[in-house]
Design an enzyme around this catalytic site. Structure first.
Site, mmCIF file in Angstrom:
data_model
loop_
_atom_site.group_PDB
_atom_site.id
_atom_site.type_symbol
_atom_site.label_atom_id
_atom_site.label_comp_id
_atom_site.label_asym_id
_atom_site.label_seq_id
_atom_site.Cartn_x
_atom_site.Cartn_y
_atom_site.Cartn_z
ATOM 1 N N SER A 165 21.917 37.792 -5.902
ATOM 2 C CA SER A 165 22.515 36.608 -6.493
ATOM 3 C C SER A 165 22.874 36.870 -7.952
ATOM 4 O O SER A 165 23.650 37.782 -8.246
ATOM 5 C CB SER A 165 21.564 35.416 -6.327
ATOM 6 O OG SER A 165 22.248 34.201 -6.541
ATOM 7 N N ASP A 167 26.864 32.717 4.037
ATOM 8 C CA ASP A 167 26.321 32.342 2.736
ATOM 9 C C ASP A 167 27.142 31.185 2.171
ATOM 10 O O ASP A 167 28.314 31.349 1.823
ATOM 11 C CB ASP A 167 26.364 33.541 1.784
ATOM 12 C CG ASP A 167 25.533 33.329 0.526
ATOM 13 O OD1 ASP A 167 25.302 32.168 0.162
ATOM 14 O OD2 ASP A 167 25.119 34.333 -0.088
ATOM 15 N N HIS A 206 22.233 32.998 2.190
ATOM 16 C CA HIS A 206 21.889 33.614 0.900
ATOM 17 C C HIS A 206 20.490 34.234 1.009
ATOM 18 O O HIS A 206 19.507 33.706 0.480
ATOM 19 C CB HIS A 206 21.941 32.532 -0.178
ATOM 20 C CG HIS A 206 22.105 33.049 -1.564
ATOM 21 N ND1 HIS A 206 23.157 33.848 -1.948
ATOM 22 C CD2 HIS A 206 21.337 32.885 -2.679
ATOM 23 C CE1 HIS A 206 23.050 34.132 -3.230
ATOM 24 N NE2 HIS A 206 21.948 33.564 -3.692
#
Length: 858
Positions: free
Chosen positions: A201, A325, A353
């Site tokens: 991320s 995601d 995610h």
């Protein structure tokens, strides 16, 4: 996979020379790793005895808290005790803004600082696993977070420069210091000149950003679910997905956890320091430059678009991303990956995610181990000779692919064909269809009140009031889509602006199993023992919970989606309203895919206005008119047009529908000399492809026919224009005149009751209990509006002075009438009970009754 640290004496080890010399070292370093029997670096160093230190690296030219002092990045290092000028090791850097605020990994871990100012706990497994194998691990803290100084600015140039400075320090190009404000230098004499950046991320985003600077010494990056352009994280097609997000995120990453979690809390509260009043309120500044007012690309977002500098990337890239995601969406990996001109590898999972350490742990640790061995130690293994791409095709089922998109993937136009008003359309390989346009209205009545994504997907052949659905025929063979689809609409609006949403959906009448995108398709497995991945200390465990896939059984699966602001149809850098009623091209980009639609399933394209779960709503209630002779879905088909045709879903329909027989000839009388409105049953039709062929009769039922004979002709047509043989019948309208007249006659009031043969019970038997019955009939004639038949009180049957103990019972069927009747038959029933102890007198028992026929409406 190597699950736990193994003593060096337990392995057959081969001593191999170490990698390149660092910028600081002036002599050839001694070997710093050994290979195990499996050909990977073996755990020969003590994790418990490793050196732990904190270094502060100035970021030249960066002062993001505007205090007049150059910002410094704090880095926490753990490396083998033996590492140094004579035994140099590579560094694996996890660059993150989350170490003291949001936390790391599925179990939300934070760094823990001792009173001595060093870490006794590093989040995640990388340090536990790789330090014993001859690697240094660095937890690098973003500018303005944790123990670094300054203020974070949403992944901007200063933030990236902070982590670039870490590479520069490792390479000996800039100084580092022992304290946040001191001038006692620290030299990375232990570094071998090869460095990696890894992270999920935001962390992986910084790895992309630093690689895009082209900095020397960054050998490889491993971005996991990472951002490559911050604009495309907060926007799509000119539509904002959130409000004032940069400030919101910076507010989160500067809100530190308490000492109970961190051990030592950072001395500067960045959340307070970066929101000083009146100045400098750094975070408030972000609200003024984020461009939420238009959603257009602007200088703020251009500074945070790392793809513009992708040509500068020198580092090898091992990228992973979840195709479902909904946080960092797949476009972020694709626009980075497809422009990279370096050695690279890619994993694409079904999950959202999620870190591959959680969804494919054993293979991830093994592959990452080989990757770092190859790029940071120069070990010749098979990691680069394997297929370039791993794809999770179905939940838990992985395949390899030579590239992404698939090498044979090319764009195929599927034409969005109209059928009839209110019906779902078709998708074909050529333009056609029975209708030239399809019309629907955006279903939003307020910014938060509109049809949900689930509602828009459900029942695709149902109501089209707030959407336009187009479907292929059921596939005869699998259809593999690999790349980025587009919905290329030619349409007009009745308002100057509207959002335009679109989805691609996999439909099947029989339920099939897919990942459930809710909660990223996973949940933590708390029932299974933890995996130990590397070495542990009492303060830093290398043991982690696993996750379980969250699956669903469904008849529809939305596998990609996209949105576009109609005002950004030509450019993301400027907005231009449309002229209501004028046709424009709106090319709605979808999120990248690598998806197989199985045989038997149907591909559905759904077009709507505002998208409830995707982007903020703008103008409400716009009406769309789609040109279904020009609009297409541009599909990235593996195998191109030939594969699309072979799938059997894009059928060129040449078979006419079958129509039921037309009505028989009919005659209608009319007192109107100009004709009469005539209604008749319109025939129906069936078709092998179109579920709703249209039947047209000329003249149509319900129209006015002139006096005389008119021939009605009916025919059926399917969505692709194939027409049935026509049928016809005649309608004759006669003009008729009328006049009043007639004859009369009188009916006298009549109530007539005629009884039939008197009823008889026969012989009564003394001393025997019994119920005796008898019957007779009556005939009723009445001219009254109603009539009722009744009887006087029957009383008891008598024989002279003697009477029966039980009364006589009388009933009629029927007993009343609601209108006149003639010679109506009535059944009259009699019942008499004789008890066993009833005394009977010789002779005949009888009773005279009076029957009355009466009326209240003579």
């Amino acid at each position: 996979m190597k699950l736990a640290g193994i003593a060096a004496s337990a392995l057959a080890l081969a001593a191999i020379g170490a990698g390149a010399t660092s910028a600081q070292a002036q002599t050839t370093p001694a070997p710093s790793y050994q290979l195990g029997a499996d050909g990977t670096t073996a755990p020969i160093y003590s994790y418990a005895d490793a050196i732990r230190e904190r270094v502060f690296v100035p970021v030249a030219g960066v002062d993001q808290d505007q205090d007049g002092v150059t910002d410094r990045v704090a880095i926490d290092i753990i490396r083998p005790k033996e590492s140094g000028p004579d035994k140099q090791v590579p560094a694996i850097i996890d660059d993150s803004p989350y170490y003291t605020s949001v936390g790391r990994g599925n179990e939300t871990q934070f760094i823990h600082t001792t009173a001595a100012g060093n870490l006794d706990f590093f989040p995640l497994f990388v340090d536990n696993y790789f330090v014993p194998r001859g690697y240094a691990y660095i937890a690098a803290e973003a500018v303005g977070t944790a123990f670094s100084t300054g203020c974070p600015l949403h992944g901007g140039p200063g933030d990236v420069a902070g982590f670039k400075a870490v590479i520069d320090w490792l390479e000996g190009r800039v100084q580092g210091f022992t304290s946040v404000a001191g001038n006692v230098p620290v030299v990375a004499s232990w570094a071998n000149g090869k460095n990696a950046m890894i992270g999920k991320s935001y962390d992986g985003t910084f790895a992309n950003g630093v690689a895009a600077t082209g900095v020397d010494g960054l050998t490889t990056i491993v971005p996991i679910s990472a951002i490559s352009s911050w604009y495309d994280y907060s926007r799509m097609g000119g539509i904002a997905e959130n409000s004032n997000y940069p400030r919101s995120l910076d507010n989160s990453i500067t809100s530190d956890q308490p000492a109970s979690r961190l051990g030592v809390v950072p001395p500067v509260n960045h959340n307070t320091a970066c929101q000083k009043t009146p100045i400098p309120d750094v975070f408030n500044y972000l609200n003024g430059v984020d461009g939420d007012e238009t959603g257009d690309m602007n200088p703020f977002w251009i500074d945070r678009d790392y793809t513009k500098d992708v040509s500068k990337v020198k580092a090898a890239v091992f990228e992973t991303h979840g195709l479902n995601d909904g946080n960092v969406m797949p476009k972020q990996f694709s626009q980075w990956w497809t422009q990279l001109n370096v050695p690279k590898k890619l994993w694409l999972s079904n999950e959202g995610h999620v870190d591959p350490f959680d969804y494919r742990r054993d293979q991830w640790v093994d592959t990452l181990h080989k990757w770092f061995d190859h790029w940071l130690y120069g070990i010749n293994n098979d990691v680069m000779s394997q297929p370039q791409v791993d794809i999770e095709r179905e939940p838990g089922q992985w395949e390899t692919q030579a590239s992404w998109p698939a090498a044979a993937s090319s764009t195929v136009n599927g034409y969005l064909q109209g059928t009839k008003p209110g019906a779902a359309g078709a998708i074909n390989l050529s333009s056609g269809g029975a209708a030239d346009t399809v019309t629907f209205k955006d279903g939003f009545t307020s910014s938060s009140n509109g049809p949900t994504e689930a509602t828009q997907i459900a029942n695709p052949t149902g109501s089209q009031a707030n959407r336009a659905v187009f479907l292929t025929a059921p596939l005869k063979h699998d259809l593999h889509l690999s790349g980025t689809p587009y919905i290329d609409l030619f349409a007009s609006l009745d308002k100057p602006q509207s959002n335009i949403g679109a989805m691609l959906v996999d439909y099947n009448s029989t339920p099939f199993t897919k990942i459930n995108p809710a909660n990223d398709g996973v949940k933590t497995d708390t029932a299974t023992p933890r995996d130990c991945v590397g070495d542990s200390t009492p303060a830093d465990s290398a043991c982690y919970l696993r996750i379980i896939k969250n699956l669903q059984s469904t008849t529809s699966f939305r596998f990609t989606r996209g949105i576009l602001d109609s005002s950004n149809r030509d450019s993301l850098y400027s907005s231009s309203p449309v002229t209501p009623g004028q046709e424009y091209e709106f090319k709605v980009e979808q999120e990248p895919v690598d998806y197989i639609i199985p045989a038997g399933h149907q591909l559905g394209v759904i077009v709507e206005g505002n998208f409830r779960s995707f982007g903020l709503a703008n103008t409400l209630g716009a009406t769309f008119t789609i040109d279904t002779k020009k609009s297409t879905v541009q599909l990235p088909v593996d195998g191109g047009a030939g594969a699309a045709s072979a799938s059997g879903g894009f059928i060129t329909d040449s078979t006419a529908p079958t129509m039921t027989p037309v009505p028989a000839d009919m005659t209608v009388d009319s007192t109107d000399a100009t004709g009469a409105t005539v209604n008749f049953a319109t025939p129906t039709a069936t078709d092998d492809i179109d579920p709703n062929p249209i039947v047209t009769c000329t003249p149509a039922s319900g129209t006015k026919f002139k006096v005389g004979t008119t021939t009605v002709t009916c025919a059926a047509k399917d969505a692709n224009g194939n027409a049935s043989a026509s049928g016809s019948f005649n309608v004759t309208v006669r003009f008729v005149g009328t006049a009043t007249g007639g004859a009369s006659g009188a009916v006298p009031a009549t109530l007539s009751l005629t009884l039939g043969t008197p009823a008889s019970f026969g012989a009564f038997a003394p001393g025997v209990a019994n119920d005796y019955t008898a019957s007779t009939t009556a005939t009723v004639t009445s001219t009254a509006g109603d009539a009722t038949l009744s009887v006087s009180d029957p009383g008891h049957l008598t024989n002279g002075a003697f009477s029966l103990a039980s009364p006589l019972q009388v009933s009629f069927a029927p007993a009343s009438w609601t209108g006149p009747v003639s010679n109506a038959n009535v059944a009259i029933s009699f019942a008499q009970h004789i008890g066993a102890n009833d005394a009977l007198r010789t002779g005949t028992y009888g009773k005279t009754l009076t029957f009355t026929l009466s009326t209240t409406t003579p």
